[in-house]
Scaffold this active site. Structure first.
Site, PDB file in Angstrom:
ATOM      1  CB  THR A 127      -0.912   0.023   1.248  1.00 19.59           C
ATOM      2  OG1 THR A 127      -1.456   1.328   1.415  1.00 19.59           O
ATOM      3  CG2 THR A 127      -0.160  -0.345   2.520  1.00 19.59           C
ATOM      4  CE  LYS A 140      -2.209  -4.286   3.971  1.00 19.28           C
ATOM      5  NZ  LYS A 140      -2.472  -5.354   2.998  1.00 19.28           N
TER       6      LYS A 140
HETATM    7  P1  NAP Z   1     -11.515  -4.813   1.773  1.00 19.85           P
HETATM    8  O1  NAP Z   1     -12.653  -4.535   0.842  1.00 19.85           O
HETATM    9  O2  NAP Z   1     -11.536  -4.272   3.152  1.00 19.85           O
HETATM   10  O3  NAP Z   1     -11.384  -6.420   1.858  1.00 19.85           O
HETATM   11  C1  NAP Z   1     -10.567  -7.021   2.825  1.00 19.85           C
HETATM   12  C2  NAP Z   1     -10.732  -8.523   2.724  1.00 19.85           C
HETATM   13  O4  NAP Z   1      -9.918  -9.148   3.735  1.00 19.85           O
HETATM   14  C3  NAP Z   1     -12.169  -9.019   2.965  1.00 19.85           C
HETATM   15  O5  NAP Z   1     -12.449 -10.084   2.097  1.00 19.85           O
HETATM   16  C4  NAP Z   1     -12.105  -9.524   4.397  1.00 19.85           C
HETATM   17  O6  NAP Z   1     -13.068 -10.516   4.711  1.00 19.85           O
HETATM   18  C5  NAP Z   1     -10.704 -10.127   4.401  1.00 19.85           C
HETATM   19  N1  NAP Z   1     -10.199 -10.387   5.752  1.00 19.85           N
HETATM   20  C6  NAP Z   1     -10.013  -9.490   6.751  1.00 19.85           C
HETATM   21  N2  NAP Z   1      -9.544 -10.111   7.839  1.00 19.85           N
HETATM   22  C7  NAP Z   1      -9.432 -11.429   7.527  1.00 19.85           C
HETATM   23  C8  NAP Z   1      -9.012 -12.585   8.243  1.00 19.85           C
HETATM   24  N3  NAP Z   1      -8.611 -12.529   9.515  1.00 19.85           N
HETATM   25  N4  NAP Z   1      -9.010 -13.779   7.587  1.00 19.85           N
HETATM   26  C9  NAP Z   1      -9.449 -13.857   6.301  1.00 19.85           C
HETATM   27  N5  NAP Z   1      -9.867 -12.799   5.587  1.00 19.85           N
HETATM   28  C10 NAP Z   1      -9.849 -11.608   6.200  1.00 19.85           C
HETATM   29  O7  NAP Z   1     -10.145  -4.378   1.118  1.00 19.85           O
HETATM   30  P2  NAP Z   1      -9.795  -4.008  -0.409  1.00 19.85           P
HETATM   31  O8  NAP Z   1     -10.039  -2.566  -0.614  1.00 19.85           O
HETATM   32  O9  NAP Z   1     -10.379  -5.014  -1.302  1.00 19.85           O
HETATM   33  O10 NAP Z   1      -8.198  -4.170  -0.379  1.00 19.85           O
HETATM   34  C11 NAP Z   1      -7.587  -5.430  -0.655  1.00 19.85           C
HETATM   35  C12 NAP Z   1      -6.176  -5.433  -0.081  1.00 19.85           C
HETATM   36  O11 NAP Z   1      -5.429  -4.382  -0.685  1.00 19.85           O
HETATM   37  C13 NAP Z   1      -6.078  -5.200   1.418  1.00 19.85           C
HETATM   38  O12 NAP Z   1      -4.982  -5.954   1.873  1.00 19.85           O
HETATM   39  C14 NAP Z   1      -5.768  -3.728   1.544  1.00 19.85           C
HETATM   40  O13 NAP Z   1      -5.076  -3.466   2.747  1.00 19.85           O
HETATM   41  C15 NAP Z   1      -4.900  -3.513   0.334  1.00 19.85           C
HETATM   42  N6  NAP Z   1      -4.916  -2.176  -0.280  1.00 19.85           N
HETATM   43  C16 NAP Z   1      -6.102  -1.595  -0.624  1.00 19.85           C
HETATM   44  C17 NAP Z   1      -6.092  -0.365  -1.248  1.00 19.85           C
HETATM   45  C18 NAP Z   1      -7.378   0.316  -1.676  1.00 19.85           C
HETATM   46  O14 NAP Z   1      -7.322   1.516  -1.945  1.00 19.85           O
HETATM   47  N7  NAP Z   1      -8.485  -0.406  -1.773  1.00 19.85           N
HETATM   48  C19 NAP Z   1      -4.864   0.275  -1.523  1.00 19.85           C
HETATM   49  C20 NAP Z   1      -3.681  -0.370  -1.161  1.00 19.85           C
HETATM   50  C21 NAP Z   1      -3.716  -1.601  -0.555  1.00 19.85           C
HETATM   51  P3  NAP Z   1     -14.525 -10.140   5.281  1.00 19.85           P
HETATM   52  O15 NAP Z   1     -15.361  -9.791   4.072  1.00 19.85           O
HETATM   53  O16 NAP Z   1     -14.943 -11.396   5.954  1.00 19.85           O
HETATM   54  O17 NAP Z   1     -14.355  -8.980   6.208  1.00 19.85           O
HETATM   55  O1  G4F Z   2     -10.774   6.658   2.406  1.00 22.26           O
HETATM   56  P1  G4F Z   2      -9.801   6.554   3.509  1.00 22.26           P
HETATM   57  O2  G4F Z   2     -10.272   5.954   4.781  1.00 22.26           O
HETATM   58  O3  G4F Z   2      -8.557   5.771   2.910  1.00 22.26           O
HETATM   59  P2  G4F Z   2      -7.022   5.653   3.372  1.00 22.26           P
HETATM   60  O4  G4F Z   2      -6.836   5.988   4.792  1.00 22.26           O
HETATM   61  O5  G4F Z   2      -6.216   6.407   2.386  1.00 22.26           O
HETATM   62  O6  G4F Z   2      -6.764   4.080   3.225  1.00 22.26           O
HETATM   63  C1  G4F Z   2      -7.174   3.378   2.046  1.00 22.26           C
HETATM   64  O7  G4F Z   2      -6.174   3.510   1.058  1.00 22.26           O
HETATM   65  C2  G4F Z   2      -4.908   2.922   1.425  1.00 22.26           C
HETATM   66  C3  G4F Z   2      -3.948   3.177   0.255  1.00 22.26           C
HETATM   67  O8  G4F Z   2      -3.298   4.404   0.447  1.00 22.26           O
HETATM   68  C4  G4F Z   2      -5.103   1.439   1.679  1.00 22.26           C
HETATM   69  F1  G4F Z   2      -3.918   0.867   1.986  1.00 22.26           F
HETATM   70  C5  G4F Z   2      -6.090   1.244   2.805  1.00 22.26           C
HETATM   71  O9  G4F Z   2      -6.338  -0.158   2.976  1.00 22.26           O
HETATM   72  C6  G4F Z   2      -7.405   1.927   2.440  1.00 22.26           C
HETATM   73  O10 G4F Z   2      -7.984   1.239   1.353  1.00 22.26           O
HETATM   74  O11 G4F Z   2      -9.219   8.002   3.858  1.00 22.26           O
HETATM   75  C7  G4F Z   2      -8.631   8.820   2.865  1.00 22.26           C
HETATM   76  C8  G4F Z   2      -8.350  10.208   3.457  1.00 22.26           C
HETATM   77  C9  G4F Z   2      -7.626  10.174   4.797  1.00 22.26           C
HETATM   78  O12 G4F Z   2      -6.616  11.163   4.825  1.00 22.26           O
HETATM   79  C10 G4F Z   2      -8.691  10.537   5.819  1.00 22.26           C
HETATM   80  O13 G4F Z   2      -8.203  11.244   6.945  1.00 22.26           O
HETATM   81  O14 G4F Z   2      -9.618  10.829   3.702  1.00 22.26           O
HETATM   82  C11 G4F Z   2      -9.587  11.447   4.972  1.00 22.26           C
HETATM   83  N1  G4F Z   2     -10.946  11.564   5.480  1.00 22.26           N
HETATM   84  C12 G4F Z   2     -11.586  12.740   5.716  1.00 22.26           C
HETATM   85  N2  G4F Z   2     -12.795  12.499   6.229  1.00 22.26           N
HETATM   86  C13 G4F Z   2     -11.777  10.552   5.832  1.00 22.26           C
HETATM   87  C14 G4F Z   2     -12.951  11.150   6.302  1.00 22.26           C
HETATM   88  N3  G4F Z   2     -11.630   9.204   5.767  1.00 22.26           N
HETATM   89  C15 G4F Z   2     -12.685   8.441   6.186  1.00 22.26           C
HETATM   90  N4  G4F Z   2     -12.577   7.096   6.092  1.00 22.26           N
HETATM   91  N5  G4F Z   2     -13.849   8.990   6.680  1.00 22.26           N
HETATM   92  C16 G4F Z   2     -14.023  10.343   6.765  1.00 22.26           C
HETATM   93  O15 G4F Z   2     -15.063  10.838   7.210  1.00 22.26           O
END
Ligand code: NAP
Ligand code: G4F
Length: 376
Positions: A128, A156
């Protein structure tokens, strides 16, 4: 012969898109699910029952379940997407986050070694942009120093380094995709983008009064999740195991995202005040909305709540996807920021409108929670 993939986190946003992508490529896809009292698998419901899609119970915190499953499936590729993925929640549950997001990665690697698959099974680790945290340069690339700034990011970072260590120590094909934020109509409802698009749709339809947010100045490089899962696959098809930054190279603030989302919902916003006093006020409504009860010109529809400020916040993420462009042939501009916001709002306008009466009760309750600042 068809390849076999094992996806941890298959029920998540990325897991669901990656499953569709791999099934379309002819893969046999196995996914890990965990026991839940509601057993609600909305994002993959449409795939369940299809011939090449299989689900198994296991948990990232249970080594034996992973060892047994890897031995049973014998995957050619593992996509380790499972994580406690919410940054703010990681401040509330840091130990759980470390167990799943850090030690969980080690458990997957050891499950592969225990089954003697280290020479045949490739592993993708969902790393990430949060690793850059309190950023030391802008934009961030594969050579930018890490400075994790939350319990999530620290966990991470362990995952990133243990993948690198096993690559070098045991000559395993394991890689990290350093993905910047990617969103979609399947994004979890408490991440800021989806929280905004759902609230804009509800406010436009008279089902919510006000959206409370935290840091509006925070800057992110937001891409479309469907475009990003292709990169996970491309990284494992690359000739050598390497880490890649995946990003669009374009940056916007939370305020800009909200302005555009409300615009697509038919509400033009103007911003007044600063910091905790800042408000998004209705400047104009499209004619169809003007006739509705609920929202009117002059209403405060966005306000700031300190509940959504983080103890430490990452505020300046901008990725440099040059290496992925050059070596993977990936196009980071497939879906623009403007298209992303529009497709999410269009989806949520329909979703809110289509909710039946029973679901509506639940949604109104959720809207009240959002307003009271109980969610994350
Ligand atoms: P997400 O929608 O929150 O999905 C997370 C997944 O992990 C869900 O299927 C969840 O299962 C599973 N999980 C959590 N704890 C677990 C456990 N103990 N055992 C088995 N499964 C478990 O996340 P996402 O946005 O798809 O992201 C996928 C991955 O990319 C994550 O590792 C996240 O940290 C990383 N990532 C995401 C972003 C982004 O912007 N989306 C960016 C960078 C990295 P349940 O449905 O049962 O909760
Ligand atoms: O949408 P966020 O919660 O995403 P964040 O923290 O960037 O994390 C996501 O992206 C990461 C990659 O950079 C992943 F690794 C991680 O698993 C996840 O998918 O928040 C984005 C920004 C933050 O700076 C937060 O402070 O939005 C700001 N924010 C402002 N108001 C808020 C809010 N975030 C959330 N969730 N809720 C608010 O009301």
């Amino acid at each position: 012969m068809a390849k076999t993939a094992l996806i941890t986190g298959v029920t998540g946003q990325d897991g669901s898109y990656l499953s569709e992508f791999l099934l379309a490529k002819g893969y046999e896809v196995h996914g890990i699910i965990r026991r839940s009292s509601v057993d609600y698998r909305e994002r993959i419901a449409h795939l369940e029952g299809t011939p090449h899609f299989h689900l198994h119970y296991a948990d990232m915190s249970d080594s034996m379940s992973l060892v047994k499953l890897v031995g049973k499936v014998m995957p050619d590729e593992i996509y380790n997407l499972a994580a406690q993925s919410h940054v703010q929640v990681s401040f509330d549950a840091p130990e759980f986050t470390a167990d799943v997001d850090a030690v969980g990665v080690l458990r997957v690697l050891e499950a592969v070694r225990t089954n003697h698959l280290e020479k045949t099974c490739k592993i993708y680790q969902a790393s990430t942009s949060e690793l850059y945290g309190k950023v030391e340069e802008v934009p961030q690339s594969e050579t930018t120093p890490f400075h994790p700034y939350s319990p999530y990011a620290v966990a991470k970072l362990y995952g990133y380094w243990i993948i690198k260590e096993y690559r070098e120590a045991y000559d395993m094909f394991c890689c990290s995709g350093i993905l910047f934020n990617h969103e979609s109509e399947r994004r979890g409802e408490t991440f800021v983008t989806r929280k905004i698009t759902l609230a804009a749709a509800r406010i436009a339809q008279g089902k919510q009064k006000c959206l409370y947010l935290g840091n509006l100045d925070s800057l992110r490089d937001w891409g479309y999740a469907k475009d990003y899962v292709e990169c996970m696959w491309l990284i494992l098809q690359h000739k050598t195991p390497e880490d890649f930054v995946i990003a669009t190279g374009v940056q916007h603030s939370v305020r800009e995202f909200a302005t555009l989302a409300f615009h697509h919902a038919g509400i033009e916003l103007r911003w007044e005040g600063q910091g905790i006093e800042e408000k998004g006020i209705v400047e104009n409504l499209t004619p169809t909305l003007s006739s509705r009860e609920g929202v009117k010109v002059g209403d405060v529809v966005v306000a700031v709540s300190p509940d959504f400020y983080r103890p430490t916040d990452v505020v300046n993420l901008l990725g440099d996807p040059s290496k992925a462009k050059r070596e993977l042939g990936w196009n980071p501009q497939t879906t623009s920021f403007e298209q992303l916001v529009e497709l999410m709002v269009t989806h949520d306008m329909k979703k809110v409108a289509a909710d039946d009466a029973a679901a509506e009760v639940r949604k109104v309750n959720l809207a009240e929670f959002l307003e009271k600042g109980i969610d994350k």
